[in-house]
Design a protein around this motif. Structure first.
Motif, PDB file in Angstrom:
ATOM      1  N   THR A 152       0.847  -1.203   0.000  1.00  0.00           N
ATOM      2  CA  THR A 152       0.000   0.000   0.000  1.00  0.00           C
ATOM      3  C   THR A 152       0.882   1.253   0.000  1.00  0.00           C
ATOM      4  O   THR A 152       0.393   2.354  -0.251  1.00  0.00           O
ATOM      5  N   MET A 164     -11.363  -2.616   3.720  1.00  0.00           N
ATOM      6  CA  MET A 164      -9.911  -2.534   3.520  1.00  0.00           C
ATOM      7  C   MET A 164      -9.501  -3.193   2.204  1.00  0.00           C
ATOM      8  O   MET A 164      -8.655  -2.682   1.481  1.00  0.00           O
ATOM      9  N   GLU A 202     -11.232  -3.574  -0.559  1.00  0.00           N
ATOM     10  CA  GLU A 202     -11.608  -2.754  -1.709  1.00  0.00           C
ATOM     11  C   GLU A 202     -10.543  -1.690  -1.995  1.00  0.00           C
ATOM     12  O   GLU A 202     -10.167  -1.447  -3.136  1.00  0.00           O
ATOM     13  N   LYS A 203     -10.040  -1.080  -0.918  1.00  0.00           N
ATOM     14  CA  LYS A 203      -9.012  -0.037  -1.092  1.00  0.00           C
ATOM     15  C   LYS A 203      -7.675  -0.636  -1.526  1.00  0.00           C
ATOM     16  O   LYS A 203      -6.896   0.006  -2.205  1.00  0.00           O
ATOM     17  N   ARG A 204      -7.398  -1.873  -1.109  1.00  0.00           N
ATOM     18  CA  ARG A 204      -6.068  -2.432  -1.343  1.00  0.00           C
ATOM     19  C   ARG A 204      -5.911  -3.232  -2.629  1.00  0.00           C
ATOM     20  O   ARG A 204      -4.786  -3.380  -3.106  1.00  0.00           O
TER      21      ARG A 204
END
Ligand code: S3P
Length: 190
Positions: free
Chosen positions: A89, A146, A148-150
């Motif tokens: 990330t 989390m 979805e963002k990663r």
């Protein structure tokens, strides 16, 4: 050559990594363990006493250190490295991983991640510990948010994507070993 494993917490990076290293006859390292050894504290303790940004700084240093150890010129696997679920990330870490390792993304559904994580002590994962205390639904929600963002970071860092749902550790490791050979031919150990 370093083979790195990325993916969300609970996707099996460490168990698959150990099996893969045995198949390829090369050492296995876990980035979190390396940080814990260097700091003399567990990841949870580092998060609670010094904060996430301190941990991320140490994570970037440890990554540099370990990746440089796996940079041989033979093209053979010299290290299997399980990254942390949040390593890529960071744009800087993602670049190191993509440019200096063959990176495998262990893709897993929210359901299987939650099932795997519930078998392991969630308190070991500071970013999920609070949701785990609130029960299964809260845990699933937190994983979904989390993940979805990663996912874009996992996809961008990876050279090979393995769908892990419904597969055993052995099956996943064998599949990776097969893919790596076609991706980067090398002589397997005797
Ligand atoms: C993290 C994942 C953990 C560990 C730390 C942060 C994350 O590693 O590095 O708790 O941000 O996803 P695992 O993926 O091995 O649990």
């Amino acid at each position: 050559m370093t083979i790195s494993l990325t993916g969300f917490m609970g996707c099996g990076k460490s168990s698959v990594g150990q099996r893969l290293a045995a198949l390829l006859c090369c050492p296995f390292m876990d980035l979190d363990t390396h940080i814990e050894d260097a700091e003399g504290e567990s990841v949870s303790r580092i998060f609670s006493s010094k904060g996430e940004s301190y941990f991320r700084g140490k994570e970037a240093l440890a990554l540099n250190d370990l990746v440089s150890k796996g940079l041989g010129c033979t093209g053979a696997p010299e290290l299997v490295l399980a990254l942390g679920g949040g390593t890529v990330t960071s744009g800087k870490c993602a670049k190191i991983v993509h440019e200096n390792t063959i990176c495998i993304y262990l893709k897993a559904s929210v359901t299987s991640l939650a099932a795997n994580l519930s078998k392991d002590a969630p308190s070991k994962r500071p970013l999920l510990a609070k949701a785990a205390e609130q029960g299964k639904e809260a845990m699933m929600r937190q994983i979904s948010l989390m993940l979805e963002k990663r996912v874009p970071a996992y996809m961008k860092s990876a050279h090979i994507i393995i769908d892990t749902d419904g597969k055993s550790v052995d099956e996943i490791a064998e599949r990776i070993a097969g893919e790596i050979k076609s991706f980067h031919p090398f002589h397997a150990c005797p």
